[in-house]
Design a protein around this motif. Structure first.
Motif, short mmCIF file in Angstrom:
data_model
loop_
_atom_site.label_atom_id
_atom_site.label_comp_id
_atom_site.label_asym_id
_atom_site.label_seq_id
_atom_site.Cartn_x
_atom_site.Cartn_y
_atom_site.Cartn_z
N ILE A 143 42.60 30.12 54.37
CA ILE A 143 42.17 30.06 55.67
C ILE A 143 43.21 29.42 56.65
CG2 ILE A 143 40.48 28.32 56.22
CD1 ILE A 143 38.63 30.59 57.84
N ARG A 144 43.43 28.44 56.12
CA ARG A 144 44.61 27.47 56.64
C ARG A 144 45.97 28.42 56.97
NH1 ARG A 144 41.63 24.90 53.71
NH2 ARG A 144 41.08 22.52 53.99
N ASP A 145 46.34 29.54 56.26
CA ASP A 145 47.23 30.29 56.15
C ASP A 145 46.84 31.64 56.89
OD1 ASP A 145 48.62 28.26 54.76
OD2 ASP A 145 47.91 29.19 53.17
N ILE A 146 45.66 31.83 57.73
CA ILE A 146 45.16 32.96 58.37
C ILE A 146 45.45 32.40 59.93
CG2 ILE A 146 43.31 34.13 58.90
CD1 ILE A 146 44.61 35.50 57.01
N GLN A 147 45.06 31.29 60.06
CA GLN A 147 44.93 30.60 61.49
C GLN A 147 46.48 29.92 61.56
OE1 GLN A 147 41.59 27.98 61.36
NE2 GLN A 147 40.45 29.83 62.17
N LEU A 148 47.03 30.26 62.89
CA LEU A 148 48.60 29.49 62.75
C LEU A 148 48.35 28.03 62.90
CD1 LEU A 148 51.31 29.88 63.08
CD2 LEU A 148 51.17 30.05 65.48
N PHE A 149 47.30 27.70 63.73
CA PHE A 149 46.87 26.10 64.00
C PHE A 149 45.57 25.88 63.44
CE2 PHE A 149 50.23 27.05 67.28
CZ PHE A 149 51.05 26.30 66.89
N PRO A 150 45.23 25.62 62.20
CA PRO A 150 44.13 25.59 61.74
C PRO A 150 43.37 24.20 62.09
CG PRO A 150 45.61 25.27 59.96
CD PRO A 150 46.38 25.69 61.11
N ARG A 151 42.15 24.15 62.38
CA ARG A 151 41.45 23.00 62.51
C ARG A 151 40.57 22.78 61.20
NH1 ARG A 151 44.95 22.39 65.37
NH2 ARG A 151 45.14 22.24 67.43
N VAL A 152 40.70 21.89 60.46
CA VAL A 152 39.65 21.45 59.26
C VAL A 152 39.66 20.11 59.11
CG1 VAL A 152 40.64 23.66 58.05
CG2 VAL A 152 41.81 21.65 57.84
N PRO A 153 38.64 19.54 58.24
CA PRO A 153 38.38 17.97 58.25
C PRO A 153 39.66 17.27 58.03
CG PRO A 153 36.68 19.07 57.03
CD PRO A 153 37.59 20.57 57.59
N ARG A 154 40.06 16.36 58.84
CA ARG A 154 40.95 15.62 58.75
C ARG A 154 42.34 16.16 59.07
NH1 ARG A 154 39.41 10.92 57.40
NH2 ARG A 154 41.66 9.97 57.18
N TRP A 155 42.24 17.41 59.94
CA TRP A 155 43.45 18.06 60.31
C TRP A 155 43.20 18.98 61.63
CZ3 TRP A 155 48.37 18.01 57.91
CH2 TRP A 155 49.34 18.94 58.67
N ALA A 156 43.83 18.16 62.48
CA ALA A 156 44.14 19.09 63.92
C ALA A 156 45.25 18.81 64.65
CB ALA A 156 42.76 18.76 64.70
N ARG A 157 46.27 18.91 63.82
CA ARG A 157 47.65 18.69 64.27
C ARG A 157 48.10 19.83 65.39
NH1 ARG A 157 51.57 17.43 59.83
NH2 ARG A 157 53.16 17.70 61.46
N PHE A 158 48.96 19.73 66.01
CA PHE A 158 49.70 20.50 67.09
C PHE A 158 48.98 20.71 68.14
CE2 PHE A 158 51.00 21.63 62.66
CZ PHE A 158 52.64 21.28 62.81
#
Ligand code: 4AD
Ligand code: MG
Length: 465
Positions: free
Chosen positions: A450-465
């Motif tokens: 799913i991280r490669d389906i959303q351009l700017f994914p938000r997942v645990p420990r990751w909300a960059r950009f």
């Protein structure tokens, strides 16, 4: 400069609307640049479609600027559209003038070669320029349109439910809190946080679902749907979970679980058909580079009738399978992805709708069956991805609903008074479901994360950009 005169590459190579010999201007990013003695080639992509347009520059010595045009530069090419002499493309541009608009140095990260998905996640702001993310971006937009088309044609009204919500729809407690408190000095009263002093004077969260607020609209307008972002603070680091994702939630008045299943099946088939027919180039790309079966999978699903089995039947099949699951199976447990995948990939080899789940593992709002042990829930499971849709017939009997709320230990009855009111005044049988848009896109494209389906994914420990 007059940029409005530009011709989109899609008009030329997809729609085939530009006559040969037309004088045109093409604007885009240089994908490859090859400079020979007598001739130079610049392949330009402008994002309007998968394909590039090749500019052919005879006598390149005329343009010293060519030396500065490297992969990644933005350029303008003017010239005449001609039938290509080379293989692999129908048209090319016989270039009269070429201009460099914005240069890109040799440190441009997207040089012409295959990059790993992991590397591309680190440069999410540049990855829309790759073939894969360009295709995902285009298909996402086209399918959003297909969603509206599907529901609007069936007389559903599009409703906007709040993003800041006071309720925990799914009761799972995976909520992002919305508060304006200063975290270094939170007001307390009698040893408890004093929410009365917070912005809304009570607790508030980002919506995990628009369902509860869509129900009042369905009970007034008939059939409605939402399509918007939802948020879950689940700490699940899987390839299928994101903390922010888009969901489509139809809600139908005068509808029971069977009607809900019919709608879910028609809806998915509509989306798959649309992807195959209206996004053919991008689907070809996914089938070639991401998942050889991508196209065939969708074609097979469109032809198939989804299998419909009760949860109890599903448990029996899994018990009988002899498979060694990581999570052991007994009646009452929630199905895990491995079980969902077994049913869709091994037992039935097609989508499966599992319904009538145990009451204990499903939220408070679902219709309780006469057995008292199961509720009219349904999950649509697909191969590879597992659950793609979750839905139910809603409990429309006031007293049964109230009992269930109490049984679930939900103490803040006051905040659900409005929801109970809908059953107190002119109650109506109604049903609905939620399709995770990003999971649907995973299924359609064959992209595994799913991280490669959303351009700017938000997942645990990751909300960059
Ligand atoms: O099964 P869920 O939790 O159902 C609901 O929220 C209901 N209120 C829907 C309704 O009846 N109106 O979520 C629905 C779908 C799932 O089947 C899945 O496709 C997707 O939303 N989903 C997620 N997608 C990506 N990341 C997550 N963390 C997701 N959680 C659910
Ligand atoms: Mg679910």
């Amino acid at each position: 400069m007059d940029y409005k005169i530009r011709t989109r590459v899609s008009r030329i190579i997809v729609e085939d609307k530009i006559p040969v010999d037309s004088e045109i201007t093409v604007l885009g990013l240089a994908r490859t640049v090859r400079i020979g003695k007598g001739v130079a080639f610049i392949e330009v992509n402008d994002g309007s479609c998968m394909g590039n347009l090749q500019g052919v520059i005879v006598d390149p010595a005329r343009f010293p600027i060519l030396e500065k045009i490297l992969t990644g530069a933005s350029v303008r090419m003017k010239g005449k559209l001609v039938i290509s002499q080379g293989k692999g493309q129908k048209y090319e541009l016989a270039v009269d003038t070429v201009d460099l608009i914005g240069g890109a140095g040799p440190d441009y990260p997207l040089q012409k070669k295959r990059h790993s998905f992991e590397f591309l996640r680190e440069i999410a702001h540049l990855r829309p320029r790759t073939n894969t993310f360009g295709a995902v971006g285009r298909i996402r937009s086209r399918l959003a349109y297909a969603i509206h088309e599907f529901y609007q044609q069936r007389g559903f009204y599009y409703v906007h439910t709040p993003i800041i919500s006071a309720s925990d729809c799914e009761g799972a407690g995976d909520l992002f809190r919305v508060s304006t408190f200063d975290p270094t000095s939170i007001p307390m009263k009698d040893g408890q946080v004093d929410w009365d002093q917070d912005f809304f004077a009570h607790e508030a969260f980002l919506a995990v679902s628009g369902q509860l607020e869509a129900e009042p609209m369905a009970l007034a307008l008939g059939d409605v749907y939402t399509f918007g972002p939802t948020f879950r603070a689940e700490n699940s680091n899987t390839t299928r979970h994101a903390s922010e994702f888009w969901m489509i939630e139809p809600e139908m008045a005068w509808a029971e679980l069977d009607d809900n299943m019919d709608l879910a099946e028609d809806f998915l088939k509509h989306l798959f058909r649309y992807a195959l027919e209206e996004c053919a180039d991008d689907m070809d790309f996914f089938s070639k580079w991401i998942d050889k079966e991508a196209r065939q999978t969708l074609e097979d699903v469109i032809q198939s009738d989804f299998e419909r089995i009760t949860y109890t039947e599903a448990i029996k099949l899994l018990e009988k399978s002899g498979e060694k699951f990581e999570y052991p199976i007994t009646w009452g447990v929630d199905l895990q992805t491995e079980h969902e995948r077994y049913l869709t990939e091994k037992t039935f080899r097609k989508p499966v709708i599992v319904y009538d789940y145990p009451e204990e593992i499903k939220p408070f709002y679902m219709w309780v069956n006469d057995d008292g042990k199961t509720v009219r829930a349904m999950d649509v499971l697909v191969p590879r991805v597992g659950e793609i849709i979750g839905g139910s017939q809603r409990e429309d009997r006031h007293d049964v609903l109230l009992d269930r709320i109490k049984k679930k230990g939900m103490t803040d009855l006051e905040s659900l008074e409005w929801y109970l009111d809908l059953r107190r005044f002119g109650t109506i049988p109604h049903s609905g479901f939620g399709l995770g848009f990003d999971r649907a896109l995973m299924y359609i494209t064959g992209i595994a994360n799913i991280r490669d389906i959303q351009l700017f994914p938000r997942v645990p420990r990751w909300a960059r950009f």
